[in-house]
Design a protein around this motif. Structure first.
Motif, mmCIF file in Angstrom:
data_model
loop_
_atom_site.group_PDB
_atom_site.id
_atom_site.type_symbol
_atom_site.label_atom_id
_atom_site.label_comp_id
_atom_site.label_asym_id
_atom_site.label_seq_id
_atom_site.Cartn_x
_atom_site.Cartn_y
_atom_site.Cartn_z
ATOM 1 N N GLY A 160 0.806 -1.184 -0.069
ATOM 2 C CA GLY A 160 0.119 -0.066 0.047
ATOM 3 C C GLY A 160 0.679 1.173 0.079
ATOM 4 O O GLY A 160 0.375 2.513 0.356
ATOM 5 N N VAL A 161 2.169 1.143 -0.356
ATOM 6 C CA VAL A 161 2.999 2.489 -0.661
ATOM 7 C C VAL A 161 2.569 3.067 -1.755
ATOM 8 O O VAL A 161 2.662 2.436 -2.946
ATOM 9 N N GLY A 162 2.288 4.254 -1.661
ATOM 10 C CA GLY A 162 1.839 5.175 -2.911
ATOM 11 C C GLY A 162 2.796 6.033 -3.268
ATOM 12 O O GLY A 162 4.168 5.854 -2.771
ATOM 13 N N GLU A 163 2.479 7.304 -3.501
ATOM 14 C CA GLU A 163 3.129 8.348 -3.855
ATOM 15 C C GLU A 163 3.642 8.988 -2.672
ATOM 16 O O GLU A 163 4.817 9.667 -2.709
ATOM 17 N N GLU A 164 3.081 9.102 -1.752
ATOM 18 C CA GLU A 164 3.375 9.445 -0.229
ATOM 19 C C GLU A 164 3.555 8.352 0.890
ATOM 20 O O GLU A 164 2.537 7.518 0.883
ATOM 21 N N LEU A 165 4.294 8.469 1.880
ATOM 22 C CA LEU A 165 4.490 7.657 3.008
ATOM 23 C C LEU A 165 4.710 8.643 3.983
ATOM 24 O O LEU A 165 5.794 9.075 4.279
ATOM 25 N N GLU A 166 3.746 8.531 5.282
ATOM 26 C CA GLU A 166 3.963 9.184 6.391
ATOM 27 C C GLU A 166 4.412 8.100 7.614
ATOM 28 O O GLU A 166 3.663 7.261 7.581
ATOM 29 N N VAL A 167 5.508 8.638 8.088
ATOM 30 C CA VAL A 167 5.913 7.537 9.239
ATOM 31 C C VAL A 167 6.430 8.412 10.427
ATOM 32 O O VAL A 167 6.617 9.538 10.466
ATOM 33 N N THR A 168 6.386 7.624 11.379
ATOM 34 C CA THR A 168 6.642 8.014 12.959
ATOM 35 C C THR A 168 8.023 7.828 13.180
ATOM 36 O O THR A 168 8.414 6.495 12.902
ATOM 37 N N VAL A 169 8.790 8.493 13.916
ATOM 38 C CA VAL A 169 10.230 8.379 14.087
ATOM 39 C C VAL A 169 10.290 8.268 15.684
ATOM 40 O O VAL A 169 10.018 9.303 16.030
ATOM 41 N N GLU A 170 11.011 7.229 16.101
ATOM 42 C CA GLU A 170 11.205 7.343 17.603
ATOM 43 C C GLU A 170 12.874 7.263 17.656
ATOM 44 O O GLU A 170 13.574 6.392 17.075
ATOM 45 N N GLY A 171 13.418 7.706 18.773
ATOM 46 C CA GLY A 171 14.862 7.844 18.980
ATOM 47 C C GLY A 171 15.271 9.097 19.480
ATOM 48 O O GLY A 171 14.439 10.161 19.696
ATOM 49 N N SER A 172 16.550 9.233 19.896
ATOM 50 C CA SER A 172 16.822 10.327 20.522
ATOM 51 C C SER A 172 17.681 11.567 19.346
ATOM 52 O O SER A 172 18.053 10.816 18.503
ATOM 53 N N MET A 173 17.466 12.471 19.469
ATOM 54 C CA MET A 173 17.783 13.672 18.493
ATOM 55 C C MET A 173 19.012 14.281 19.373
ATOM 56 O O MET A 173 18.869 14.839 20.286
ATOM 57 N N GLU A 174 19.946 14.881 18.402
ATOM 58 C CA GLU A 174 20.919 15.738 19.038
ATOM 59 C C GLU A 174 20.470 16.994 19.294
ATOM 60 O O GLU A 174 19.514 17.529 18.467
ATOM 61 N N GLU A 175 20.881 17.747 20.136
ATOM 62 C CA GLU A 175 20.192 19.139 20.719
ATOM 63 C C GLU A 175 20.427 20.125 19.457
ATOM 64 O O GLU A 175 19.583 21.046 19.328
ATOM 65 N N GLU A 176 21.711 20.122 18.889
ATOM 66 C CA GLU A 176 21.825 21.098 17.702
ATOM 67 C C GLU A 176 20.915 21.080 16.327
ATOM 68 O O GLU A 176 20.619 21.974 16.039
ATOM 69 N N SER A 177 20.522 19.718 16.450
ATOM 70 C CA SER A 177 19.557 19.586 15.136
ATOM 71 C C SER A 177 18.035 19.895 15.182
ATOM 72 O O SER A 177 17.405 19.937 14.351
ATOM 73 N N ARG A 178 17.786 20.026 16.649
ATOM 74 C CA ARG A 178 16.557 20.309 16.820
ATOM 75 C C ARG A 178 15.920 21.516 16.350
ATOM 76 O O ARG A 178 16.673 22.744 16.782
#
Length: 158
Positions: A139-157
């Motif tokens: 069922g992957v079409g032209e768009e795919l919305e996903v949720t990401v879990e994990g730690s992010m670096e402070e400077e990239s937020r």
């Protein structure tokens, strides 16, 4: 002067072998008739109902080429992936259907600062495993919305 003896043609039944004086069987002349085939039955190729075996082989190769081309097109088909990041922001990027989940994680690591070792990507609540490609998910079409879990670096937020 010696007399020349006229002999019968080799195909006639009264042709004599010069060594034995008997009928010769080492020469044979056949004239094809409508009831007699042009080639001997032992050398004739089996009839394939008018099917050219070479043509069948070429058709199979063309079919294989088209299947291969179809697979390549499917792998290269673009899909816009929208990532819902752990900090609540979103980023989007275009990928190809043949790219793996691990490739998406590498992108997230470089572009959003999500650590790859703890990164998990979910689609409709189901975790997407690393060795799988986007093609492996139905069922992957032209768009795919996903949720990401994990730690992010402070400077990239953002």
């Amino acid at each position: 002067m010696s007399e020349s003896k006229q002999s019968s043609p080799p195909s006639s039944p009264d042709h004599k072998d010069s060594t034995t004086g008997g009928p010769s069987d080492d020469l044979f002349l056949a004239i094809p008739t409508p009831t007699m085939p042009l080639s001997s039955p032992t050398k004739a190729l089996p009839k394939m109902g008018g099917l050219d075996i070479g043509m069948a082989r070429r058709m199979k190769e063309e079919k294989d080429d088209s299947e291969e081309a179809s697979l390549v097109r499917a792998n290269e088909r673009p899909v816009l992936v929208i990532f819902d990041l752990p900090d609540g922001s979103q980023i989007e990027e275009e990928f190809q259907m043949g790219q793996t989940v691990e490739y998406l994680k590498a992108f997230l690591s470089l572009e959003a600062g999500v650590a790859m070792d703890g990164c998990k990507i979910f689609r409709a609540g189901e975790m997407m495993m690393d060795p799988l490609s986007l093609m492996d998910f139905e069922g992957v079409g032209e768009e795919l919305e996903v949720t990401v879990e994990g730690s992010m670096e402070e400077e990239s937020r953002k």
